[in-house]
Design an enzyme around this catalytic site. Structure first.
Site, PDB file in Angstrom:
ATOM      1  N   HIS A  17      30.721 -13.406  -6.085  1.00  0.00           N
ATOM      2  CA  HIS A  17      30.217 -14.757  -6.364  1.00  0.00           C
ATOM      3  C   HIS A  17      28.680 -14.757  -6.417  1.00  0.00           C
ATOM      4  O   HIS A  17      28.072 -15.381  -7.291  1.00  0.00           O
ATOM      5  CB  HIS A  17      30.650 -15.741  -5.268  1.00  0.00           C
ATOM      6  CG  HIS A  17      32.116 -16.007  -5.192  1.00  0.00           C
ATOM      7  ND1 HIS A  17      32.837 -15.889  -4.022  1.00  0.00           N
ATOM      8  CD2 HIS A  17      33.015 -16.419  -6.131  1.00  0.00           C
ATOM      9  CE1 HIS A  17      34.103 -16.207  -4.241  1.00  0.00           C
ATOM     10  NE2 HIS A  17      34.246 -16.526  -5.518  1.00  0.00           N
ATOM     11  N   LYS A  41      45.906 -25.286  -1.278  1.00  0.00           N
ATOM     12  CA  LYS A  41      45.659 -24.062  -0.513  1.00  0.00           C
ATOM     13  C   LYS A  41      45.234 -24.422   0.905  1.00  0.00           C
ATOM     14  O   LYS A  41      44.502 -25.382   1.104  1.00  0.00           O
ATOM     15  CB  LYS A  41      44.509 -23.258  -1.141  1.00  0.00           C
ATOM     16  CG  LYS A  41      44.822 -22.616  -2.477  1.00  0.00           C
ATOM     17  CD  LYS A  41      43.625 -21.786  -2.942  1.00  0.00           C
ATOM     18  CE  LYS A  41      43.782 -21.275  -4.364  1.00  0.00           C
ATOM     19  NZ  LYS A  41      42.556 -20.643  -4.886  1.00  0.00           N
ATOM     20  N   ARG A  90      36.096 -10.939 -13.405  1.00  0.00           N
ATOM     21  CA  ARG A  90      36.068  -9.610 -12.786  1.00  0.00           C
ATOM     22  C   ARG A  90      36.589  -8.562 -13.749  1.00  0.00           C
ATOM     23  O   ARG A  90      36.061  -7.467 -13.852  1.00  0.00           O
ATOM     24  CB  ARG A  90      36.896  -9.596 -11.504  1.00  0.00           C
ATOM     25  CG  ARG A  90      36.219 -10.301 -10.360  1.00  0.00           C
ATOM     26  CD  ARG A  90      37.177 -10.547  -9.252  1.00  0.00           C
ATOM     27  NE  ARG A  90      38.275 -11.386  -9.713  1.00  0.00           N
ATOM     28  CZ  ARG A  90      39.093 -12.053  -8.917  1.00  0.00           C
ATOM     29  NH1 ARG A  90      38.974 -11.954  -7.628  1.00  0.00           N
ATOM     30  NH2 ARG A  90      40.047 -12.809  -9.423  1.00  0.00           N
ATOM     31  N   SER A 128      38.100 -13.196  -2.706  1.00  0.00           N
ATOM     32  CA  SER A 128      38.127 -13.798  -1.362  1.00  0.00           C
ATOM     33  C   SER A 128      39.433 -13.449  -0.668  1.00  0.00           C
ATOM     34  O   SER A 128      39.444 -13.129   0.526  1.00  0.00           O
ATOM     35  CB  SER A 128      37.991 -15.319  -1.465  1.00  0.00           C
ATOM     36  OG  SER A 128      36.788 -15.666  -2.087  1.00  0.00           O
TER      37      SER A 128
HETATM   38  O1  PNS Z   1      37.841 -20.119  -6.676  1.00  0.00           O
HETATM   39  P1  PNS Z   1      39.034 -20.660  -7.412  1.00  0.00           P
HETATM   40  O2  PNS Z   1      40.134 -21.032  -6.430  1.00  0.00           O
HETATM   41  O3  PNS Z   1      39.520 -19.739  -8.493  1.00  0.00           O
HETATM   42  O4  PNS Z   1      38.539 -22.015  -8.120  1.00  0.00           O
HETATM   43  C1  PNS Z   1      39.430 -22.808  -8.889  1.00  0.00           C
HETATM   44  C2  PNS Z   1      38.789 -24.193  -9.149  1.00  0.00           C
HETATM   45  C3  PNS Z   1      38.431 -24.840  -7.827  1.00  0.00           C
HETATM   46  C4  PNS Z   1      37.549 -24.035  -9.985  1.00  0.00           C
HETATM   47  C5  PNS Z   1      39.822 -25.054  -9.925  1.00  0.00           C
HETATM   48  O5  PNS Z   1      41.033 -25.058  -9.232  1.00  0.00           O
HETATM   49  C6  PNS Z   1      39.327 -26.482 -10.128  1.00  0.00           C
HETATM   50  O6  PNS Z   1      38.499 -26.737 -10.970  1.00  0.00           O
HETATM   51  N1  PNS Z   1      39.842 -27.415  -9.298  1.00  0.00           N
HETATM   52  C7  PNS Z   1      39.486 -28.807  -9.369  1.00  0.00           C
HETATM   53  C8  PNS Z   1      40.643 -29.637  -9.954  1.00  0.00           C
HETATM   54  C9  PNS Z   1      40.675 -29.508 -11.479  1.00  0.00           C
HETATM   55  O7  PNS Z   1      39.757 -29.894 -12.173  1.00  0.00           O
HETATM   56  N2  PNS Z   1      41.790 -28.934 -11.975  1.00  0.00           N
HETATM   57  C10 PNS Z   1      42.001 -28.739 -13.389  1.00  0.00           C
HETATM   58  C11 PNS Z   1      41.438 -27.411 -13.863  1.00  0.00           C
HETATM   59  S1  PNS Z   1      41.758 -27.140 -15.588  1.00  0.00           S
END
Ligand code: PNS
Length: 158
Positions: A17, A41, A90, A128
């Site tokens: 990150h 989660k 990644r 993570s």
């Molecule tokens: O670190 P992560 O868990 O891969 O991050 C995922 C994240 C938090 C970026 C994604 O789940 C997100 O944007 N969540 C907010 C809700 C949302 O907008 N969902 C629709 C995504 S298309």
């Protein structure tokens, strides 16, 4: 003022990150690392712990701030006035999911472009969840996370 958002769970922040932050922050006036409240989660670190560990870890980047958000990323990005959402890649395994998410976000709000930034190959295996798993079995994760995160993991173990 060009603002970008770097959203994620950051449970916890890794050196992968940090590598994305290092690459993306000079491209914008301001980069907001935004920790998502994700009801799906159960995190190891609380929201407060995650945001404060990120704050400690990004002190060297003057235009980087840390925030949290609930709900849709696009709504948060709109409120923030962000012109870009940054996500790290990644390896090829990340592409399908990230592309689908980028396209969905674009179809919901097209004023914020998703930029997919490749991590340094040396962080390709760092996530993570793997950091947490390796640490839980006593493995040394010190080279995968910033020092404040490592110290916090050690404190939890004691
Ligand atoms: O670190 P992560 O868990 O891969 O991050 C995922 C994240 C938090 C970026 C994604 O789940 C997100 O944007 N969540 C907010 C809700 C949302 O907008 N969902 C629709 C995504 S298309």
């Amino acid at each position: 003022m060009r603002i970008a958002v770097f959203p994620g769970s950051f449970d916890p922040l890794t050196n992968g990150h940090l590598d994305i932050i290092r690459q993306a922050s000079p491209l914008f006036d301001s980069l907001v690392v935004a920790v998502a409240h994700n009801s799906g989660k159960t995190p190891l670190f609380s929201m407060e712990e995650r945001t404060s560990l990120i704050r400690e870890s990004v002190r060297a980047f003057p235009n980087v701030t840390v925030d949290s958000f609930a709900g849709l990323l696009v709504d948060y990005a709109k409120d923030l006035g962000a012109v870009a959402a940054i996500r790290g890649l990644r390896d090829a395994g990340d592409v399908d999911f990230e592309l689908r998410m980028a396209q969905m976000n674009r179809s919901l709000y097209d004023q914020c472009v998703t930029l997919l930034v490749p991590t340094n190959a040396k962080f390709a295996m760092v996530s993570s969840s793997l950091v947490k798993e390796v640490f839980s079995y006593g493995g040394d994760v010190s080279k995968f996370v910033p020092p404040p995160v490592f110290e916090s993991l050690l404190k939890r173990k004691r």
